[in-house]
Design an enzyme around this catalytic site. Structure first.
Site, mmCIF file in Angstrom:
data_model
loop_
_atom_site.group_PDB
_atom_site.id
_atom_site.type_symbol
_atom_site.label_atom_id
_atom_site.label_comp_id
_atom_site.label_asym_id
_atom_site.label_seq_id
_atom_site.Cartn_x
_atom_site.Cartn_y
_atom_site.Cartn_z
ATOM 1 N N SER A 182 0.872 -1.039 -0.028
ATOM 2 C CA SER A 182 -0.101 -0.147 0.069
ATOM 3 C C SER A 182 0.867 1.360 -0.054
ATOM 4 O O SER A 182 1.982 1.291 -0.405
ATOM 5 C CB SER A 182 -0.925 0.035 1.269
ATOM 6 O OG SER A 182 -1.872 0.964 1.117
ATOM 7 N N ASN A 183 0.464 2.219 0.537
ATOM 8 C CA ASN A 183 1.208 3.476 0.561
ATOM 9 C C ASN A 183 0.692 4.333 1.963
ATOM 10 O O ASN A 183 -0.220 4.062 2.471
ATOM 11 C CB ASN A 183 1.083 4.493 -0.736
ATOM 12 C CG ASN A 183 -0.338 4.794 -0.898
ATOM 13 O OD1 ASN A 183 -0.987 5.611 -0.332
ATOM 14 N ND2 ASN A 183 -0.959 4.192 -1.919
ATOM 15 N N PRO A 184 1.470 5.362 2.216
ATOM 16 C CA PRO A 184 1.161 6.164 3.447
ATOM 17 C C PRO A 184 0.183 7.028 3.369
ATOM 18 O O PRO A 184 -0.275 7.830 4.362
ATOM 19 C CB PRO A 184 2.450 6.974 4.050
ATOM 20 C CG PRO A 184 3.506 6.508 2.700
ATOM 21 C CD PRO A 184 2.678 5.839 1.955
ATOM 22 N N ALA A 208 -4.715 7.758 -3.578
ATOM 23 C CA ALA A 208 -3.139 7.140 -3.740
ATOM 24 C C ALA A 208 -3.677 5.681 -4.030
ATOM 25 O O ALA A 208 -3.472 4.752 -3.290
ATOM 26 C CB ALA A 208 -2.563 7.601 -2.720
#
Ligand code: CTP
Length: 215
Positions: A23-25, A90
Site C-alpha cells: 500500500s502507501n502512507p 493514492a
C-alpha cells in the site's frame, strides 16, 4: 445550480496472502477535506474511500473499498451522473500477481513477490467522460512536481491536475497542511496554500465551481 461530485480518497491495498499487503502512507485527509468542502459548497457528494482512520464526513454518501479493482468498479458505477470528479486517492500502482489463499509461512529465507500493474482508474473514467464534466487528477511527485503534473493532464485526459509534493518530511502524506499547484490544459496555474488541508480543499472546490459556472 445542483452539482454532483464524485471524490476518491485514501490508499488502496493489494494483498498477497490473507494477512499481508502492499500500500502507501496516504491518510485520506486531503480527500476527506475535499468531501467536506464540496458538501459545504452545497454539492451532492459520493466519497469512495480506501481504508483510512478518519470519521465519516457528515452529509456525504461513503463507499468503502480496499483494492484498486474495487475502487474502479465503485467509481465506474457512480461516474455517469457526476458533474465533477476529484480523483484524490493514492491508488497502489502494482498488485501481487498471485494472491495466495492461506498465510505464507516463514522458512528463514527471503521471499520474492511478483507485482503486476493495477488498472488506471482515472484514465478509464476519462475515456468515457461526458461533455461538461470537470475531471481533476492529483499528482503525487517527489521531483519535477509541476512538469510531471502537466504531463499527466494529457496522459490522463483530465481538465486539471493538482500537484502535491510527497518528498521528505514536508511531504503531503499524512500531514495537516498542504500546498497544491493546480495546473490546467490552457496553461492555467495557481498555487493553493500553504494552508491547512481544509483551506486548500475549500480553494480547490472554489476553482472547480468557477469552471462549472463558466460552462
Ligand atoms: N490514478 C488512478 N489509478 C491508478 C493510479 C493513479 O486513477 N492506478 C490516479 C490518481 O488517483 C491521481 C492520478 O491518477 O489522480 C495520478 O496519480 P499518480 O500516482 O501521481 O500518477 P501515476 O499515473 O501513478 O504515474 P507515476 O506513478 O508514474 O507518477
Amino acid at each position: 445550480m445542483a452539482v454532483r461530485c464524485l471524490i476518491t480518497a485514501g490508499p488502496t491495498r493489494e494483498f498477497f496472502d490473507p494477512v499481508r499487503f502492499i500500500s502507501n502512507p496516504s491518510s485520506g485527509r486531503m480527500g476527506y477535506a475535499l468531501a467536506a468542502a464540496a458538501r459545504a459548497a452545497g454539492w451532492t457528494v459520493d466519497l469512495v474511500s480506501g481504508p483510512v482512520a478518519l470519521p465519516e464526513p457528515a452529509g456525504v454518501m461513503l463507499y468503502p473499498v480496499v483494492t484498486a479493482d474495487e475502487m474502479l468498479r465503485q467509481t465506474d458505477a457512480l461516474f455517469g451522473p457526476c458533474d465533477v470528479l476529484l480523483m484524490c486517492a493514492a491508488v497502489s500502482d502494482w498488485r501481487p500477481a498471485v494472491r495466495r489463499p492461506s498465510k505464507v509461512k516463514k522458512d528463514g529465507r527471503g521471499l520474492t513477490v511478483e507485482l503486476e500493474p493495477v488498472p488506471d482508474i482515472l484514465s478509464a473514467l476519462a475515456a468515457r467522460r461526458r461533455p461538461g464534466q470537470v475531471l481533476v487528477g492529483f499528482a503525487a511527485e517527489t521531483e519535477d512536481v509541476e512538469a510531471n503534473a502537466r504531463a499527466k493532464l494529457e496522459r490522463k485526459g483530465v481538465d486539471l491536475v493538482a500537484a502535491n509534493s510527497v518528498a521528505g518530511p514536508e511531504g503531503a502524506f499524512g500531514a495537516e497542511h498542504n500546498t497544491l499547484v493546480l495546473v490546467g490544459r490552457d496553461g492555467f496555474r495557481r498555487q493553493l496554500g500553504p494552508a491547512s488541508k481544509d483551506e486548500v480543499a475549500r480553494q480547490l472546490v472554489a476553482e472547480v465551481s468557477a469552471r462549472i459556472s463558466a460552462r
